[in-house]
Design an enzyme around this catalytic site. Structure first.
Site, PDB file in Angstrom:
ATOM      1  N   GLU A  95      53.771-110.449  -1.580  1.00  0.00           N
ATOM      2  CA  GLU A  95      53.025-110.175  -2.813  1.00  0.00           C
ATOM      3  C   GLU A  95      53.562-111.070  -3.942  1.00  0.00           C
ATOM      4  OE1 GLU A  95      51.310-106.198  -4.942  1.00  0.00           O
ATOM      5  OE2 GLU A  95      53.449-106.244  -4.534  1.00  0.00           O
ATOM      6  N   CYS A 149      48.194-104.461  -8.096  1.00  0.00           N
ATOM      7  CA  CYS A 149      48.426-104.139  -6.680  1.00  0.00           C
ATOM      8  C   CYS A 149      47.182-104.398  -5.851  1.00  0.00           C
ATOM      9  CB  CYS A 149      48.878-102.699  -6.532  1.00  0.00           C
ATOM     10  SG  CYS A 149      47.688-101.485  -7.130  1.00  0.00           S
ATOM     11  N   LYS A 190      58.315 -90.898 -16.613  1.00  0.00           N
ATOM     12  CA  LYS A 190      59.095 -92.060 -17.042  1.00  0.00           C
ATOM     13  C   LYS A 190      58.207 -93.304 -16.958  1.00  0.00           C
ATOM     14  CE  LYS A 190      61.591 -95.259 -15.240  1.00  0.00           C
ATOM     15  NZ  LYS A 190      61.374 -96.368 -16.213  1.00  0.00           N
TER      16      LYS A 190
END
Length: 507
Positions: A400, A300, A191
């Site tokens: 983050e 990331c 997905k």
């Protein structure tokens, strides 16, 4: 803003809107669908793709196809050589389709075309390396258990794997997972993000062309609810691997817990670079700018916080600000562009909220801190931003941001630097800059991170395993350890000859 290097619209003619459909059991789903999702380009503001919106039933059909394909051995039963042959063919087809894949990825994600080309073409090497692992996969043996015993440790494919990928590196991250799962002999349901699905669907076409049997890889488009949730919870799935935010990763783990399936997670990071006075400061400054602005900071591994020795903090920050002004922001279709658009307006607002909150908490914005309007394209861009006067307790130093925002902290000693590095919920990557090898080794041992770079940032290779500690994730990707994530270990214990003494002794 006038000091920035802005690349205006190239005025390029955009391709027709691409139509994406589910790929299940070796065929595209019919045009009829429960709904469709339209992707509007963050850089150009027009629709660039239209994709089927999957249902739980679509996900279940894909899982059933993958389950049948695994259980009948059409892929897992092949030799390593046979699997490697298909993976190598896929690598060739990826390289033959770089331009069309990179273009749609640029339009869907907003990333620069040069980076998209590098991502797609570089991914082919991941497929080639995975092919080499398919041929060299082996277990272990124990021939020292006595004259009458022999034991063998087998590695077997774990089974059906759900692969859920993010929007920021849709093809690269898929290629960190899928070819390794296939090399192991697994079957898969993929997905992609609803924001960037097209390169994954194109890969489905290439897999078929390469000769992958029907049902071995299936692709279901749509949202986390219901598609992702079904892929994580269905008992017919043996493992789920996910890359994305830590919050969503926790949800994936919770959904998978009902069946105790294996979970691999590659999640967020608040990655530090520590710079000592004896470092190559010009090289370090350039790497810091690359680390925070690459992929518009939507990465990331973004080097989103630097920890500077107090003797060089002021001069080094000034150099980073100066280099930030020279980074080319703007139209991602221009090969000169280094930084493109923010993926959605909502994400841009989230980035700005982090910066605004830092200002209110007493931080100082040295450059940027606001949206960036690019001539001919609109305002879905964010200025290169450097924030100083930051304290370790501020949210911008701990959370983050996932945007082109750099926070600056200071230190005096190595121990103090390591305390700042490790005072975080995340532990994905960290970096140190020093000409002293003892400093670098001490830092590498002390830093709580899955990857430590010394005098560089974000260099990666298919051979070198990647993954995080703490809330940056579970498990590892790429390299030999990345292959092992998709394997189950089975011990086979054999007695040689009829040497077993009877347990029940006659009276």
């Amino acid at each position: 803003m006038l000091d920035l290097t802005v690349i205006p619209s190239t005025g390029a003619t955009l391709p027709e809107v691409r139509v994406n459909r589910h790929w299940i059991n070796g065929a595209f789903a019919p045009e009829e669908a429960a709904g469709w999702t339209e992707r509007v380009s963050p850089s150009h503001g027009v629709a660039v793709s239209r994709s089927q919106r999957g249902t739980a039933e679509d996900a279940e059909a894909a899982i059933a196809a993958a389950r049948a394909a695994f259980d009948d051995g059409r892929w897992s039963g092949l030799s390593g050589k046979a699997r490697a042959t298909v993976l190598l063919k896929v690598a060739e087809l990826i390289e033959a389709n770089v331009d069309r894949m990179a273009l749609i990825e640029t339009l869907e994600s907003g990333k620069p075309i040069t980076q998209a080309r590098g991502e797609v073409s570089g991914a082919a090497d991941l497929w080639r390396y995975a092919a080499s692992l398919a041929r060299t996969l082996h277990g272990d043996s124990h021939n020292s258990l006595g004259q009458d015993m022999l034991a063998v440790v087998l590695k077997e494919p774990i089974g059906v794997v759900s692969i859920i990928t993010p929007w920021n590196f849709p093809f690269w991250i898929l290629s960190q997972k899928l070819p390794f799962a296939l090399a192991a002999g697994c079957t898969c349901v993929v997905k992609p993000s609803e924001l960037t699905p097209s390169t994954t669907v194109i890969l489905g076409e290439l897999l078929a062309e390469a000769g992958l049997p029907a049902g071995v890889v299936n692709i279901v488009l749509g949202y986390g609810q219901p598609v992702g949730a079904t892929l994580a919870s269905d008992p017919r799935v043996d493992m789920v691997t996910f890359t994305g935010s830590t919050a969503v990763g926790k949800g994936i783990a919770a959904a998978a817990s009902g069946t105790l399936k294996k979970v691999a997670l590659e999640l967020g990071g608040k990655n530090p670079q520590v710079i000592f006075p004896d470092a190559d400061l010009e090289g370090a400054a350039d790497a810091v700018v690359f680390g925070v602005y690459f992929n518009t900071g939507q990465c990331c591994n973004s080097g989103s916080r630097i920890i500077l020795h107090e003797d060089i903090a002021e001069a080094f920050t000034a150099r980073v600000v100066e280099l930030s002004k020279q980074v080319a922001f703007g139209d991602p279709l221009d090969p000169a562009t280094q930084v493109g658009a923010i993926v959605t307006p909502e994400h841009g607002a989230k980035i700005d909220a982090h910066v605004s909150a830092a200002r209110k908490a007493g931080a100082r914005v040295e450059i940027g801190g606001a949206g960036l309007a690019v001539p001919g394209l609109g305002a879905q861009f964010y200025q290169p931003t450097v924030v100083t006067n930051v304290t370790p307790d501020m949210a911008i130093a701990r959370e983050e941001v996932f945007g082109p925002v750099l926070t600056v902290l200071n230190f005096r000693t190595l121990d103090e630097a390591l305390t700042l590095v490790n005072d975080a919920d995340y532990g994905l990557s960290a970096g140190v800059w020093s000409e002293n090898v003892h400093t670098c080794l001490s830092f590498a041992r002390g830093a709580q991170a899955g990857t430590v770079w010394t005098n560089t940032w974000m260099d990666g290779f298919p051979e070198v395993t990647f993954g995080g500690v703490k809330q940056s994730g579970l498990g590892r990707e790429i390299g030999r350890f990345g292959l092992d994530e998709f394997m189950e270990i089975k011990s086979l214990v054999m007695r040689i000859g009829r040497t077993r003494a009877p347990w029940v002794r006659p009276r």
